[in-house]
Design an enzyme around this catalytic site. Structure first.
Site, short mmCIF file in Angstrom:
data_model
loop_
_atom_site.label_atom_id
_atom_site.label_comp_id
_atom_site.label_asym_id
_atom_site.label_seq_id
_atom_site.Cartn_x
_atom_site.Cartn_y
_atom_site.Cartn_z
N TYR A 114 5.50 5.40 -25.83
CA TYR A 114 4.63 4.91 -27.15
C TYR A 114 4.04 5.80 -27.86
O TYR A 114 3.53 6.83 -27.13
CB TYR A 114 3.52 3.77 -26.44
CG TYR A 114 4.17 2.52 -25.97
CD1 TYR A 114 4.04 1.30 -26.95
CD2 TYR A 114 4.89 2.31 -25.01
CE1 TYR A 114 4.49 0.09 -26.69
CE2 TYR A 114 5.24 0.98 -24.76
CZ TYR A 114 5.11 -0.01 -25.56
OH TYR A 114 5.70 -1.43 -25.40
N TYR A 144 11.67 0.41 -20.03
CA TYR A 144 10.76 1.42 -19.31
C TYR A 144 10.13 1.04 -17.96
O TYR A 144 10.27 -0.10 -17.73
CB TYR A 144 9.70 1.98 -20.11
CG TYR A 144 8.61 1.07 -20.57
CD1 TYR A 144 7.74 0.69 -19.61
CD2 TYR A 144 8.77 0.59 -21.81
CE1 TYR A 144 6.89 -0.41 -20.12
CE2 TYR A 144 7.74 -0.35 -22.32
CZ TYR A 144 6.66 -0.73 -21.55
OH TYR A 144 5.75 -1.61 -21.89
N ARG A 151 10.87 -2.77 -17.20
CA ARG A 151 10.53 -3.89 -18.16
C ARG A 151 11.38 -4.10 -19.27
O ARG A 151 12.01 -2.95 -19.77
CB ARG A 151 9.04 -3.52 -19.08
CG ARG A 151 7.76 -3.55 -18.09
CD ARG A 151 6.78 -4.47 -18.85
NE ARG A 151 7.14 -5.74 -19.01
CZ ARG A 151 6.86 -6.74 -20.18
NH1 ARG A 151 6.04 -5.85 -21.02
NH2 ARG A 151 7.23 -7.74 -20.27
N HIS A 154 11.30 -4.80 -25.43
CA HIS A 154 10.32 -5.61 -25.96
C HIS A 154 9.58 -5.07 -27.08
O HIS A 154 9.49 -4.07 -27.23
CB HIS A 154 9.23 -6.36 -24.92
CG HIS A 154 8.42 -5.28 -24.54
ND1 HIS A 154 8.90 -4.55 -23.20
CD2 HIS A 154 7.41 -4.69 -24.83
CE1 HIS A 154 8.11 -3.66 -23.01
NE2 HIS A 154 6.82 -3.83 -23.72
N HIS A 156 5.87 -5.61 -28.80
CA HIS A 156 4.51 -6.30 -28.94
C HIS A 156 4.10 -7.09 -30.22
O HIS A 156 4.41 -6.43 -31.21
CB HIS A 156 3.46 -5.44 -28.51
CG HIS A 156 3.57 -5.02 -27.19
ND1 HIS A 156 3.07 -5.34 -26.00
CD2 HIS A 156 4.13 -3.83 -26.58
CE1 HIS A 156 3.13 -4.55 -24.91
NE2 HIS A 156 4.10 -3.86 -25.11
#
Ligand SMILES: [Fe+2]
Length: 317
Positions: A114, A144, A151, A154, A156
């Site tokens: 990120y 990740y 996970r 995705h 957010h």
């Protein structure tokens, strides 16, 4: 300089060792694009939606206010497979669009990182238009490690508008092997946020994520009246499948037809009795005799109970 970090979804702690593992895993070339759910026939099935508010998900540690106001969430040179997401933000009747909603998105990059500053890569904010629509272009986020397990991929979301409860949620993708073991994506109420992706050529995919906020905008649906609405077609222009999303506001005989600019009908995509809801059909660029139409401009027209609601232009390459 680009500043990135991996994270633990709960604590946000930097876990270098886990990043290395994630990179190794990505190097194997496993990529999780599911097959298209749509057939190649011009008579593709319509998909109805359920009218429930979109469910929430955890914020995670990497939300930052003040994301750039852009629909190009990934710069053109950002590594990864391109991904086009569009959708409509709707009131809790699932048909009344909500204009002026702020849609903020953030995601990991193709290496499971990120951005935290200063360019705020792979973060964006946009405001829904008069028809409640939003769209953005990005890349497929990498899965990740979070603790001992990955996970799923995705994106957010934070969706806010005065008069409505703010929605914080996450978008997932069908076929992702990490969904089943993920404590958030595997929740039954997350199922509606696991969307199919539709290949649109090359390494590109498109997906539609409509969002229902738990409130009502308090105005009549739109200038097209009480019968229905059709979104701009997508992608446009298109060399392959064109997706046509439309709303039907009451039970009626519904037609979606493709015509040329002179109004001559080339193919009927939908012609049936339908109930209120949101639907999608697709056009593969062929006429009713399965002959490919020449490159050029065509019209997709929505007709409800014999009344032409509106047409959207379809550019064929
Ligand atoms: Fe995340």
């Amino acid at each position: 300089m680009k500043k990135t970090t991996t994270h633990n979804e709960r604590s946000g702690s930097i876990e270098r060792r886990q990043f290395i593992k994630a990179g190794t895993m990505l190097g194997l070339g496993s990529f999780l694009i599911p097959q298209s759910l749509f057939g190649r026939s011009p008579l593709a099935p319509e998909v109805a939606g359920d009218c429930l508010p979109t469910t929430d998900d955890i914020l995670g540690p990497f939300y930052l206010a003040g994301a750039p106001n852009t629909t190009m969430v990934a710069a053109a040179d950002e590594p990864g497979d391109r991904l086009f997401i569009s959708g409509t933000v709707l009131s809790n009747d699932c048909s009344t669009p909500i204009p002026g909603a702020l849609v903020e998105v953030w995601q990991a990059n193709n290496s499971a990182l990120y951005s935290t500053a200063p360019g705020l890569e792979l973060r964006g904010s946009m405001t829904t238009d008069e028809n409640g629509q939003y769209a953005f272009e990005t890349i497929m986020p990498a899965p990740y490690l979070n603790g001992a397990q990955y996970r799923p991929r995705h994106i957010h979301y934070k969706v806010s508008r005065p008069g409505f409860p703010t929605l914080v949620t996450q978008l997932y993708f069908e076929g992702d092997e990490f969904i089943a073991a993920d404590p958030w994506a595997s929740q039954p109420d997350a199922a509606e946020r696991i969307i199919p992706l539709n290949p649109i050529g090359g390494d590109q995919n498109e997906g539609v994520f409509d969002i229902v906020l738990d409130g009502f905008v308090g105005i009549k649906p739109n200038r097209y009246g009480d019968d229905g609405y059709m979104m701009p077609t997508y992608p446009n222009p298109s060399a392959d499948l064109t997706s046509i999303h439309f709303n039907v506001f009451r039970n009626a005989q519904v037609k979606v037809v493709i015509t040329n600019l002179d109004g001559r009908e080339l193919v009927t995509l939908v012609d049936k009795q339908m109930s209120q809801g949101r639907f999608t059909t697709q056009w593969n660029g062929s006429d009713a005799s399965a002959n490919a139409c020449a490159a050029g401009t065509y019209l997709a027209t929505l007709i409800v109970a014999g009344k032409v609601i509106l047409s959207q232009r379809v550019l064929r390459q």
